[in-house]
Scaffold this motif. Structure first.
Motif, PDB file in Angstrom:
ATOM      1  N   ILE A 151     -10.618  -1.539 -18.813  1.00  0.00           N
ATOM      2  CA  ILE A 151     -10.681  -2.121 -17.473  1.00  0.00           C
ATOM      3  C   ILE A 151      -9.304  -2.642 -17.095  1.00  0.00           C
ATOM      4  N   ILE A 152      -8.846  -2.326 -15.914  1.00  0.00           N
ATOM      5  CA  ILE A 152      -7.604  -2.927 -15.440  1.00  0.00           C
ATOM      6  C   ILE A 152      -7.922  -3.680 -14.160  1.00  0.00           C
ATOM      7  N   ASN A 153      -7.828  -4.998 -14.214  1.00  0.00           N
ATOM      8  CA  ASN A 153      -8.168  -5.836 -13.065  1.00  0.00           C
ATOM      9  C   ASN A 153      -7.019  -5.912 -12.077  1.00  0.00           C
ATOM     10  N   ARG A 154      -7.351  -6.339 -10.858  1.00  0.00           N
ATOM     11  CA  ARG A 154      -6.359  -6.611  -9.805  1.00  0.00           C
ATOM     12  C   ARG A 154      -5.562  -5.377  -9.426  1.00  0.00           C
ATOM     13  N   VAL A 155      -6.203  -4.234  -9.397  1.00  0.00           N
ATOM     14  CA  VAL A 155      -5.506  -3.025  -8.963  1.00  0.00           C
ATOM     15  C   VAL A 155      -6.265  -2.401  -7.803  1.00  0.00           C
ATOM     16  N   MET A 156      -5.591  -2.197  -6.699  1.00  0.00           N
ATOM     17  CA  MET A 156      -6.213  -1.466  -5.597  1.00  0.00           C
ATOM     18  C   MET A 156      -5.600  -0.081  -5.518  1.00  0.00           C
ATOM     19  N   GLY A 157      -6.438   0.906  -5.250  1.00  0.00           N
ATOM     20  CA  GLY A 157      -5.936   2.271  -5.145  1.00  0.00           C
ATOM     21  C   GLY A 157      -5.187   2.452  -3.843  1.00  0.00           C
ATOM     22  N   ILE A 158      -4.020   3.124  -3.894  1.00  0.00           N
ATOM     23  CA  ILE A 158      -3.327   3.397  -2.638  1.00  0.00           C
ATOM     24  C   ILE A 158      -3.065   4.886  -2.443  1.00  0.00           C
ATOM     25  N   GLY A 159      -3.320   5.701  -3.447  1.00  0.00           N
ATOM     26  CA  GLY A 159      -3.115   7.126  -3.223  1.00  0.00           C
ATOM     27  C   GLY A 159      -3.586   7.947  -4.403  1.00  0.00           C
ATOM     28  N   LEU A 160      -3.977   9.185  -4.133  1.00  0.00           N
ATOM     29  CA  LEU A 160      -4.373  10.086  -5.216  1.00  0.00           C
ATOM     30  C   LEU A 160      -3.237  11.055  -5.467  1.00  0.00           C
ATOM     31  N   LEU A 161      -3.129  11.501  -6.708  1.00  0.00           N
ATOM     32  CA  LEU A 161      -2.106  12.485  -7.054  1.00  0.00           C
ATOM     33  C   LEU A 161      -2.784  13.826  -7.276  1.00  0.00           C
ATOM     34  N   LYS A 162      -2.107  14.890  -6.889  1.00  0.00           N
ATOM     35  CA  LYS A 162      -2.702  16.201  -7.075  1.00  0.00           C
ATOM     36  C   LYS A 162      -1.769  17.126  -7.832  1.00  0.00           C
ATOM     37  N   ASP A 163      -2.400  18.073  -8.514  1.00  0.00           N
ATOM     38  CA  ASP A 163      -1.665  19.113  -9.213  1.00  0.00           C
ATOM     39  C   ASP A 163      -2.150  20.414  -8.594  1.00  0.00           C
ATOM     40  N   GLY A 164      -1.402  20.919  -7.631  1.00  0.00           N
ATOM     41  CA  GLY A 164      -1.898  22.063  -6.874  1.00  0.00           C
ATOM     42  C   GLY A 164      -3.110  21.627  -6.078  1.00  0.00           C
ATOM     43  N   ASP A 165      -4.235  22.311  -6.282  1.00  0.00           N
ATOM     44  CA  ASP A 165      -5.456  21.956  -5.574  1.00  0.00           C
ATOM     45  C   ASP A 165      -6.194  20.816  -6.246  1.00  0.00           C
ATOM     46  N   ARG A 166      -6.092  20.767  -7.553  1.00  0.00           N
ATOM     47  CA  ARG A 166      -6.950  19.830  -8.277  1.00  0.00           C
ATOM     48  C   ARG A 166      -6.349  18.437  -8.353  1.00  0.00           C
ATOM     49  N   ILE A 167      -7.222  17.512  -8.695  1.00  0.00           N
ATOM     50  CA  ILE A 167      -6.814  16.118  -8.744  1.00  0.00           C
ATOM     51  C   ILE A 167      -6.058  15.867 -10.042  1.00  0.00           C
ATOM     52  N   ALA A 168      -5.051  14.984  -9.999  1.00  0.00           N
ATOM     53  CA  ALA A 168      -4.253  14.763 -11.203  1.00  0.00           C
ATOM     54  C   ALA A 168      -4.130  13.299 -11.566  1.00  0.00           C
ATOM     55  N   GLY A 169      -4.700  12.420 -10.744  1.00  0.00           N
ATOM     56  CA  GLY A 169      -4.582  11.001 -11.061  1.00  0.00           C
ATOM     57  C   GLY A 169      -4.483  10.180  -9.798  1.00  0.00           C
ATOM     58  N   ALA A 170      -4.044   8.937  -9.949  1.00  0.00           N
ATOM     59  CA  ALA A 170      -3.972   8.068  -8.788  1.00  0.00           C
ATOM     60  C   ALA A 170      -2.867   7.038  -8.961  1.00  0.00           C
ATOM     61  N   VAL A 171      -2.448   6.483  -7.837  1.00  0.00           N
ATOM     62  CA  VAL A 171      -1.460   5.408  -7.849  1.00  0.00           C
ATOM     63  C   VAL A 171      -2.127   4.157  -7.310  1.00  0.00           C
ATOM     64  N   GLY A 172      -1.952   3.049  -8.020  1.00  0.00           N
ATOM     65  CA  GLY A 172      -2.546   1.795  -7.588  1.00  0.00           C
ATOM     66  C   GLY A 172      -1.490   0.714  -7.457  1.00  0.00           C
ATOM     67  N   LEU A 173      -1.904  -0.388  -6.826  1.00  0.00           N
ATOM     68  CA  LEU A 173      -0.993  -1.497  -6.586  1.00  0.00           C
ATOM     69  C   LEU A 173      -1.619  -2.755  -7.165  1.00  0.00           C
ATOM     70  N   ASN A 174      -0.859  -3.494  -7.967  1.00  0.00           N
ATOM     71  CA  ASN A 174      -1.369  -4.756  -8.488  1.00  0.00           C
ATOM     72  C   ASN A 174      -1.418  -5.768  -7.343  1.00  0.00           C
TER      73      ASN A 174
END
Lengths: 558, 358
Positions: free
Chosen positions: A151-174
């Motif tokens: 669990i990582i607390n105090r993180v809001m998602g601000i964007g998803l990362l993609k690898d071509g068409d598929r999803i590759a992860g996300a970027v969050g902000l503390n």
């Protein structure tokens, strides 16, 4: 400033009802799958059910109701604009879900006959099953921790990362420090909630909303930017709840015998919440404020109602009523229309998903209020959390390694740095949000018309410019509030664009266009989809037919 | 810093500034202002916490506040020069609260509880080697054990001989908690199997030229970072500055910081993530300490308190504490959802509904 990087198999954005259920289910299916949850608040009590819940809203108990009946009820509730499959899947799995929760120690109330206590909240069928569990979130959180989820607390998602068409992860902000976190994941499940902070509540207090105010549409915007399609964004959901404090109690009081009356003492509902439209009509015709009267009920029932209201979901109402000297035995409870919210759980706005919680982007699933399974409430969040997890685990098995584009992260970092540098600017972030939401309230909800909606889109341009250049950011908290304000503005764009496209009126108060006041069943019994493009404010819209149980288009005979 | 509690009420007499409510708030509304005594404490001990609890007559809970320092409390109580008392807010009025003596009182009365190390419920499979059994080495071992790691402490056989009574007690309590002590290795020789550990903590870097050889660290690679205590790779060093003679409390502080870094390293986190530029709000230092530190000499405790406190005088003394630190509402984002109030261990916090809604 540092960027924290990590890798995981499945990333769950949001640790509320849907997120917890997804994590538990994924670990059940495959204990070696690495799972990480981002939580915007603190995991132990986060989300809309911070203090538990009074009912599992939709359960098809065998021999009492069935999924077909539920489908009928939800189709009436949504005036036909609802894909059959997701709602059917939810109803089908709801009883097994109840049993599972009961096994975990969640307390469901049994009637004198030994059956579950059911209440009528729909036009047809007693789907709502009473629960009395202030510690629901604690039970879920403990299950998740026991399963070994990170669990990582105090993180809001601000964007998803993609690898071509598929999803590759996300970027969050503390949300405290303003630092970025990049999580590379083979699959992402969005459970980030709906948009509770749309216009202002009538109290004028920014966070005095009905739903958890941390839900600021982060998930909608992440999905939108990644290429998912939003549907039902024109459905500006609004209910009548306790005046000023916007806390729900209809289901608890009315289903136990309370009366909803207008100011002329006409009884609108008694014993079942089945005429919500009549309530809106009464308010619109000036017969408000509506009231809930419990005076006529026996002392035992009032005690039961008080017990549930003052212990589950929003126990704070005990002190609210005390402050106002309201005793249910002698006083009525005044209701008032709440603020508008965009939400897949109570309304029908959200990322369009199929019966597998899939968003259409390989590896990206959505569950809970962020996904459009209309009026799914808590049951939907739980069931689709599970469905999403099952599909994500399956996807991860066959998915290869992902690669992310470093430039994408650099761009996000540069944007964050530019915003964080605005320490010497003049506009207070709270005042900014207040104005944004006031103007949204002026132009976006019903009564709508083309002129008003376009006026909002003009304002939106102004706000976006001010957001980048004139709003003061003093610390990490302010920075997170700024990102939230951005999401609020962009959700309003989506709502306006969808409303401009739907050239008819539907769902009563939720979408009423004064320039197209009639409901057009022939042409408009379909979805309005919003996605990235360039028609309005970086958005495109189109329509899509409603799907039946076999995912085929429903053909309307005319 | 504006302290405006429009919707959160905190009872100063009950708040022990533990920060639980700040952690639980799901709207990021609350912050903690830290009392001067805690701000100057090298190990960040929550003096206000245990003193207020003694004042409330809850000594067994006061011990909980000291558990993060476990068997080192008697050592600190015996050797600390009490910078906390120099900055005590009560000092200018009628003399500082006798913080150190209260600590000694607890350390003496509850030594059994303190030597019984509290460990996290879920133990980690990761292993940590500590080299050197001086105060810093033992403190690193203790903190690593508390965090659930498997700990092996390597020491010279002479280390054991040199230990005084207090250190011997600490060693015993560490052994009870599961630490493995190895006195049989010659620290001048390369230690076998050192590379099998997930992380290595050295106490005093310059003594360990052998480690450099063993771990193939070249001098050129040495880049000791004083804030993260990282030497290189998975090797950390506490007690980095041995040029001047230090009090044990500084050694302990440095050891705890090193273990914090080790634990971040083992979790795969950047060593300084979460301590970034914008963190000033996380724990607010609301007092101007420099103003409070006067030039007067510190009063000698021995004179007026030769025999230490008994439970009655301790309580009387503890009642003098102003309770400077507390949680407060910083961001005015309350959703009146109540977990903060529910989780407050001492009923110090009450959520009022914001005025606009009330």
């Amino acid at each position: 400033m540092n960027i924290r990087r990590m890798e995981t198999d499945i990333l769950i954005v949001g640790g509320g009802s849907a997120g917890c259920m997804a994590a538990i289910r994924a670990k059940e299916l495959s204990s070696e799958t690495d799972i990480c949850i981002w939580e915007k608040g603190d995991f132990k009590y986060s989300g809309s059910i911070a203090r538990g819940m009074d009912a599992l809203n939709i359960v098809c108990i065998p021999n009492l109701t069935d999924p077909d009946l539920y489908l009928e009820a939800v189709q009436i509730g949504c005036k036909g604009v609802v894909d059959a499959k997701p709602s059917y899947v939810m109803a089908e799995r709801s009883y097994a879900l109840l049993k599972k929760l009961e096994k975990w120690g969640v307390h469901f109330i049994l009637g004198k006959d030994g059956n579950y206590r059911t209440l009528q909240y729909h036009v047809k069928g007693r789907f709502q099953t009473a629960m009395d569990e202030p510690d629901l979130k604690l039970i879920l959180a403990q299950k998740v921790l026991d399963a070994g989820v990170k669990i990582i607390n105090r993180v809001m998602g601000i964007g998803l990362l993609k690898d071509g068409d598929r999803i590759a992860g996300a970027v969050g902000l503390n949300t405290r420090t303003g630092e970025l976190i990049v999580t590379i994941a083979k699959s992402v499940i969005l459970c980030a909630g709906g948009q509770a902070r749309f216009n202002l509540p009538n109290s004028g207090y920014l966070y005095g909303t009905f739903d958890y105010p941390g839900n600021s549409g982060d998930g909608f915007i992440m999905g939108l930017d990644a290429g998912a399609k939003l549907t039902g964004m024109e459905y500006c959901s609004r209910v009548n709840l306790i005046k000023d404090v916007s806390i729900p109690l209809l289901a608890i009081t009315v289903t136990r015998g309370g009366r909803v009356m207008d100011c002329f003492e006409n009884v609108i509902m008694e014993g079942a919440v089945n005429r919500i439209d009549e309530m809106h009509k009464a308010v619109k015709e000036g017969r408000g404020p509506l009231r809930i009267s419990l005076k006529h009920l026996p002392e035992d029932t009032i005690k039961e109602i008080e017990h549930i209201l003052f212990s589950c979901e929003r126990p704070v109402q005990e002190r609210f009523f005390k402050n106002r000297h309201i005793d249910f035995r002698t006083h009525d409870i005044e209701l008032w229309p709440t603020e508008v919210q965009l939400c897949g759980g109570h309304g029908m706005s959200g990322i369009r998903v199929d019966g597998n919680a899939w968003t259409g982007i390989p590896g990206l699933y959505a569950a809970g209020d962020v996904a459009c399974v209309p009026k799914q409430h808590l049951s939907g969040a739980f069931v689709f959390g599970e469905v999403a997890a099952e599909n994500a685990v399956e996807f991860v098995k066959s998915a290869g390694e992902v690669h992310i584009d470093e430039n994408e992260i650099l761009a996000i970092e540069a944007k964050r740095d530019a915003r964080a540098a605005n320490i010497d600017k003049n506009i207070d972030i709270k005042e900014f949000e207040y104005k944004v939401r006031r103007i949204i309230g002026d132009y976006v909800p019903s009564p709508k018309n083309g002129y008003k909606l376009l006026r909002w889109l003009e304002w939106s341009k102004v706000f976006k410019k001010e957001l980048e250049n004139e709003v003061k950011v003093e610390d990490g908290h302010d920075l997170a509030r700024l990102y939230e304000a951005e999401h609020i503005i962009r959700c309003a764009d989506c709502s306006a664009a969808a409303a401009l496209t739907r050239k008819e009126s539907r769902w009563g108060d939720a979408h009423f266009r004064s320039d197209y006041p009639d409901t057009d069943e022939t042409n408009w019994q379909k979805h309005v989809l919003v996605y990235s493009g360039d028609q309005y404010e970086n958005l495109d819209t189109s329509t899509a037919p409603v799907l039946n149980l076999n995912n085929e288009e429903i053909v309307h005979e005319n | 810093m504006r302290i405006d509690d429009s919707s959160i009420y905190v009872d100063r007499h009950k708040c022990i500034a533990c920060g639980i409510c700040v952690d639980r708030c799901i709207m990021d509304n609350l912050r903690l202002s830290i009392a001067p005594c805690r701000q100057v404490c090298p190990v960040g001990m929550n003096c206000q916490g245990y003193i207020r609890l003694i004042a409330m007559g809850k000594e067994e809970l006061a011990i909980e506040q000291l558990q993060p320092f476990g068997p080192f409390v008697p050592l600190i109580a015996a050797t600390c020069t009490a910078p906390c008392e120099k900055v005590c807010a009560r000092k200018k009025k009628d003399g500082a609260v006798h913080i150190l003596e209260l600590k000694r009182y607890l350390a003496k009365k509850y030594s059994k509880e303190l030597y019984n190390i509290q460990v996290v419920a879920v133990r980690s499979k990761k292993s940590v080697a500590v080299i050197g059994a001086d105060v810093a080495g033992l403190a690193s071992g203790f903190k690593a054990i508390q965090r659930g790691y498997c700990v092996t402490i390597y020491a010279k056989s002479s280390d054991k001989k040199d230990m005084d009574e207090v250190l011997k007690n600490i060693v015993t309590s560490l052994e009870t908690a599961g630490a493995v002590f190895r006195y049989d290795v010659a620290l001048e020789e390369p230690i076998r199997d050192l590379h099998l550990f997930d992380a290595i903590i050295l106490s005093r870097l310059e003594d360990h030229s052998f480690v450099k050889k063993d771990l193939f660290i070249k001098n050129a690679d040495f880049n000791l970072d004083s804030s993260t205590h990282l030497v290189t790779g998975n090797i950390f060093c506490c007690n980095t500055d041995s040029s001047q003679k230090k009090e044990p409390v500084f050694e302990i502080a440095s050891a705890f910081e090193a273990v914090e870094s080790v634990s971040r390293y083992l979790n795969g986190e950047p060593l300084d993530w979460g301590r970034g530029f914008y963190t000033q709000g996380g724990a607010v230092k609301a007092f101007n300490i420099d103003q409070r530190v006067g030039s007067e000499e510190q009063r000698t405790l021995q004179e007026d308190l030769a025999d230490g406190f008994d439970s009655e005088t301790a309580k009387k003394q503890a009642l003098r504490c102003f309770g400077c630190g507390r949680a407060f509402e910083k961001n005015q984002t309350c959703w009146y959802c109540l977990p903060c109030e529910l989780e407050c261990p001492h009923g110090a916090l009450e959520v009022k509904i914001p005025y606009l809604v009330r």
